[in-house]
Design a protein around this motif. Structure first.
Motif, mmCIF file in Angstrom:
data_model
loop_
_atom_site.group_PDB
_atom_site.id
_atom_site.type_symbol
_atom_site.label_atom_id
_atom_site.label_comp_id
_atom_site.label_asym_id
_atom_site.label_seq_id
_atom_site.Cartn_x
_atom_site.Cartn_y
_atom_site.Cartn_z
ATOM 1 N N GLY A 298 0.824 -1.215 0.000
ATOM 2 C CA GLY A 298 0.000 0.000 0.000
ATOM 3 C C GLY A 298 0.854 1.259 0.000
ATOM 4 N N GLY A 299 0.220 2.387 0.372
ATOM 5 C CA GLY A 299 0.889 3.690 0.302
ATOM 6 C C GLY A 299 1.889 3.899 1.437
ATOM 7 N N TYR B 207 3.052 -7.499 -1.856
ATOM 8 C CA TYR B 207 2.603 -8.890 -1.983
ATOM 9 C C TYR B 207 3.218 -9.610 -3.179
ATOM 10 C CZ TYR B 207 -0.955 -8.748 1.694
ATOM 11 O OH TYR B 207 -1.599 -8.699 2.903
ATOM 12 N N ARG C 282 0.998 -1.717 -5.104
ATOM 13 C CA ARG C 282 -0.452 -1.959 -5.051
ATOM 14 C C ARG C 282 -0.757 -3.111 -5.994
ATOM 15 N NH1 ARG C 282 -2.666 2.013 -1.986
ATOM 16 N NH2 ARG C 282 -1.662 4.048 -2.046
ATOM 17 N N GLY C 283 -1.883 -3.777 -5.762
ATOM 18 C CA GLY C 283 -2.259 -4.908 -6.619
ATOM 19 C C GLY C 283 -1.353 -6.099 -6.366
ATOM 20 N N HIS D 52 -2.015 -9.171 -5.347
ATOM 21 C CA HIS D 52 -2.269 -10.152 -4.285
ATOM 22 C C HIS D 52 -2.835 -11.433 -4.894
ATOM 23 C CE1 HIS D 52 -4.230 -12.280 -1.022
ATOM 24 N NE2 HIS D 52 -3.346 -11.691 -0.246
ATOM 25 N N GLY E 281 -2.279 -1.137 4.939
ATOM 26 C CA GLY E 281 -3.583 -0.553 5.248
ATOM 27 C C GLY E 281 -4.732 -1.545 5.146
ATOM 28 N N ASP E 282 -5.934 -1.011 4.928
ATOM 29 C CA ASP E 282 -7.142 -1.855 4.927
ATOM 30 C C ASP E 282 -7.069 -2.949 3.863
ATOM 31 O OD1 ASP E 282 -7.191 0.193 3.051
ATOM 32 O OD2 ASP E 282 -9.374 0.301 2.993
ATOM 33 N N GLY E 283 -6.624 -2.578 2.657
ATOM 34 C CA GLY E 283 -6.512 -3.564 1.572
ATOM 35 C C GLY E 283 -5.521 -4.658 1.944
ATOM 36 N N THR E 284 -4.392 -4.245 2.487
ATOM 37 C CA THR E 284 -3.352 -5.194 2.885
ATOM 38 C C THR E 284 -3.879 -6.157 3.946
ATOM 39 O OG1 THR E 284 -1.741 -3.463 2.487
ATOM 40 C CG2 THR E 284 -0.981 -5.350 3.751
ATOM 41 N N LYS F 96 -6.948 -7.062 4.414
ATOM 42 C CA LYS F 96 -7.876 -8.020 3.776
ATOM 43 C C LYS F 96 -7.071 -9.136 3.124
ATOM 44 C CE LYS F 96 -11.516 -4.689 2.963
ATOM 45 N NZ LYS F 96 -11.830 -3.564 2.105
ATOM 46 N N GLY F 97 -5.975 -8.752 2.481
ATOM 47 C CA GLY F 97 -5.083 -9.743 1.874
ATOM 48 C C GLY F 97 -4.477 -10.665 2.925
ATOM 49 N N LYS G 256 -1.468 -0.151 8.992
ATOM 50 C CA LYS G 256 -0.821 1.106 8.597
ATOM 51 C C LYS G 256 -1.837 1.981 7.868
ATOM 52 C CE LYS G 256 0.110 1.471 4.600
ATOM 53 N NZ LYS G 256 -0.446 2.614 3.908
ATOM 54 N N SER H 227 -4.824 -1.675 -7.020
ATOM 55 C CA SER H 227 -5.496 -2.435 -5.964
ATOM 56 C C SER H 227 -7.010 -2.329 -6.057
ATOM 57 C CB SER H 227 -5.061 -1.938 -4.583
ATOM 58 O OG SER H 227 -3.709 -2.177 -4.379
ATOM 59 N N ASN I 295 -8.680 0.626 -5.801
ATOM 60 C CA ASN I 295 -9.195 1.796 -5.078
ATOM 61 C C ASN I 295 -9.529 2.903 -6.076
ATOM 62 O OD1 ASN I 295 -8.468 0.706 -2.443
ATOM 63 N ND2 ASN I 295 -6.354 1.109 -3.056
HETATM 64 P P1 ATP Z 1 -3.389 2.433 1.884
HETATM 65 O O1 ATP Z 1 -4.788 2.506 1.355
HETATM 66 O O2 ATP Z 1 -3.258 2.971 3.260
HETATM 67 O O3 ATP Z 1 -2.374 2.970 0.957
HETATM 68 P P2 ATP Z 1 -3.770 -0.383 1.533
HETATM 69 O O4 ATP Z 1 -3.166 -1.572 2.176
HETATM 70 O O5 ATP Z 1 -5.253 -0.242 1.694
HETATM 71 O O6 ATP Z 1 -2.991 0.868 2.052
HETATM 72 P P3 ATP Z 1 -4.013 -1.130 -1.238
HETATM 73 O O7 ATP Z 1 -3.229 -0.666 -2.418
HETATM 74 O O8 ATP Z 1 -5.485 -0.990 -1.285
HETATM 75 O O9 ATP Z 1 -3.386 -0.361 -0.006
HETATM 76 O O10 ATP Z 1 -3.699 -2.673 -0.960
HETATM 77 C C1 ATP Z 1 -2.386 -3.144 -0.726
HETATM 78 C C2 ATP Z 1 -2.248 -4.577 -1.146
HETATM 79 O O11 ATP Z 1 -3.333 -5.353 -0.635
HETATM 80 C C3 ATP Z 1 -2.245 -4.752 -2.646
HETATM 81 O O12 ATP Z 1 -1.187 -5.621 -2.973
HETATM 82 C C4 ATP Z 1 -3.594 -5.359 -2.973
HETATM 83 O O13 ATP Z 1 -3.520 -6.299 -4.045
HETATM 84 C C5 ATP Z 1 -3.976 -6.063 -1.686
HETATM 85 N N1 ATP Z 1 -5.436 -5.987 -1.487
HETATM 86 C C6 ATP Z 1 -6.204 -4.889 -1.492
HETATM 87 N N2 ATP Z 1 -7.504 -5.202 -1.297
HETATM 88 C C7 ATP Z 1 -7.562 -6.545 -1.182
HETATM 89 C C8 ATP Z 1 -8.613 -7.492 -0.983
HETATM 90 N N3 ATP Z 1 -9.883 -7.114 -0.844
HETATM 91 N N4 ATP Z 1 -8.284 -8.798 -0.933
HETATM 92 C C9 ATP Z 1 -7.003 -9.205 -1.066
HETATM 93 N N5 ATP Z 1 -5.969 -8.364 -1.255
HETATM 94 C C10 ATP Z 1 -6.222 -7.052 -1.307
#
Ligand code: ATP
Ligand code: MG
Length: 485
Positions: A106-107, A139, A170-171, A173, A195-198, A200-201, A223, A345, A347
């Motif tokens: 993520g960021g 990832y 990003r992306g 996963h 962060g939130d996406g990470t 979830k991963g 984070k 990712s 977003n």
């Molecule tokens: P931030 O939003 O604070 O920058 P983040 O962790 O939310 O951090 P993302 O770019 O959304 O940043 O996600 C980071 C990683 O998590 C990416 O490699 C993305 O593929 C993976 N990811 C995001 N959403 C999901 C999901 N729903 N399921 C599995 N993997 C995810």
């Protein structure tokens, strides 16, 4: 086998709630023994450590819990509790058998490097682990890049730099590929910072690891510079961001004070939650108006932003507006041709609300009011994200990293760490990904901000009285009919 399957089925839900009669709910995190019941536990090596000899009694008992609700009324339910973080008397892994890895996704956010450093130094210094791998570039680094060994010496100075020493992305996963890789490399502790996406991963990785019956602990370290992660008190890097934002606000104030009818607009981070903007405004006292995603605003008419700006220009000769990047997105989308763009990712990419607002104010005053204004727009967002963490964030990052290390060594898995009412706890990952932390307009902090800036609330009292603000407001913002432009 049937018994083992039943145990697995129970363990597959990372949030394992236990309720007792007096309204006490324990939201537990999974433990490796839940699906690998016959494995041993060893004495914690910290028992032999000189430093910990004095605090031996501070080993956390498995009975210790942290309450989510700190203020409860007499006789009301005690509510949700989480398992308290910290070193356990018995550990699940033998130090020499641990092969850990650390990844950042993520960021950027101040403090990532401190967390990496403290995971490495914590594992090594407290538990004598010396096989720690760095996964490069988020990832996708699990399956597309070579790993490298992390040692305390190697990471010694990284907390003095911003960014992430391991790089991020990003992306990318791919749960199966990632877990195949974890298995192939013989990794048994995975530390995931993001962060939130990470997170979830991380939950998907935990589920796959559990499905395959692997002896692997998965720990998430949340984070987010925006402070929008639910349950935990505050996210790391937030304090640093608020502090650094002061410099941008100060610069805007100096600029607009030095000219006639100066209007300063400072855009700060906050995609869905305006915490940075709110705290930076409260800290500064040079801000006339703070706009956040949670609080809808309008420009024209009575009680609108233009009227307020005009009034402040007449009174003081200048005005400073702080705007969170997610504020006013619905207006920006309406005012220009936009494509709904997404990042790797998934977003949604935000439109530049700061630029839009500056233009709107400029157009209104020069074209309609026939009044020249000196517009100064400052966007310090990338500068803020890139700085190293300050002293308090460094200490906080150390606690987060050590909590994660203690938890993984004790055999907890599928958890994320963070302070809940000032006590660090192990929280089921699903708990921090299902909702977002937002500024509650009915909370005292927002009331303090309104009292401090004297800005319009842009809400009529009926809306507040009817409790239509808070969580529902986010949905409402997107559907609200904008009549003022
Ligand atoms: P931030 O939003 O604070 O920058 P983040 O962790 O939310 O951090 P993302 O770019 O959304 O940043 O996600 C980071 C990683 O998590 C990416 O490699 C993305 O593929 C993976 N990811 C995001 N959403 C999901 C999901 N729903 N399921 C599995 N993997 C995810
Ligand atoms: Mg995110």
């Amino acid at each position: 086998l049937r018994k083992r399957r039943a145990i697995r089925a129970r363990a597959s839900d990372p949030s394992q709630c236990q309720e007792t009669g007096n309204g006490f709910v324990l939201e537990d995190v999974p433990h490796l023994t839940n699906f690998l019941p016959d494995l041993p536990s060893y004495p914690n090596p910290l028992q032999k450590s000189q430093a910990y000899a004095i605090v031996k009694q501070t080993f956390v008992s498995s009975e210790d819990v942290v309450a989510e609700k700190i203020v409860v009324q007499k006789d009301s339910p005690r509510g949700v509790h989480f398992r308290r973080a910290g070193p356990r008397e018995k550990v699940y892994f033998k130090s020499e058998e641990v092969r850990a890895c650390v990844v950042t996704c993520g960021g950027l956010c101040p403090g990532i490097n401190t967390v990496i450093r403290e995971i490495v130094c914590g594992l090594n210094g407290m538990y004598g682990v010396d096989d720690i791998l760095g996964i490069e570039g988020g990832y996708r680094g699990f399956y597309s890049k070579n790993t490298f060994q992390l040692t305390p010496k190697f990471v010694n100075d990284i907390h003095k730099r911003g960014g992430t020493f391991l790089q991020t992305s990003r992306g990318g996963h791919d749960t199966h590929k990632i877990v195949d890789n974890i298995q192939d490399r013989g990794i048994n502790q995975v530390y995931i910072i993001g962060g939130d996406g990470t997170q979830k991963g991380a939950a998907l990785i935990y589920q796959e690891v559990e499905k395959r019956g692997l002896q692997v602990a998965v720990a998430g370290i949340p984070k987010t510079i925006d402070n929008d992660i639910a349950v935990i008190d505050k996210s790391f890097g937030f304090d640093t961001a608020v502090e650094e934002a002061q410099r941008a606000i100060n610069a805007a104030h100096v600029e607009v004070e030095s000219v006639e009818n100066g209007v300063g607009v400072v855009k700060l981070m906050g995609r869905y939650s305006g915490f940075i903007a709110m705290y930076a405004t409260l800290a500064s006292r040079d801000v006339d108006c703070c706009l956040i995603p949670e609080s809808p605003f309008y420009l024209e008419g009575q009680g609108g932003l233009f009227e307020f700006v005009e009034q402040r220009l007449k009174e003081n000769g200048h005005v400073v507006i702080v705007l969170a990047e997610g504020a006013g997105q619905e207006y920006v989308a309406q005012s220009m041709y936009t494509v709904d763009e997404k990042d790797a990712s998934g977003n949604r990419l935000l439109l530049d609300a700061g630029l839009w607002l500056s233009q709107q104010i400029k157009d209104h005053f020069t074209k309609i009011q026939k009044m020249a204004v000196n517009m100064k727009y400052i966007d310090p967002t990338y500068m803020i994200r890139a700085i190293p963490s300050n002293a308090s964030d460094n200490i906080y990052c150390t606690l987060l990293a050590h909590s994660a290390v203690h938890g993984a060594m004790a055999g907890y898995t599928g958890f994320t760490v963070g302070p809940v009412n000032s006590r660090h706890a192990y929280i089921p990952i699903s708990r921090v990904t299902e909702t977002q932390n937002i500024v509650k307009l009915t909370d005292r902090m927002w009331a303090r901000l309104l009292a401090s800036t004297n800005q319009p609330s842009f809400l009529n009292s009926d809306e507040v009285m009817l409790g239509k603000v808070d969580r529902a407001i986010i949905e409402e913002i997107n559907n609200r009919k904008i009549t003022s432009i």
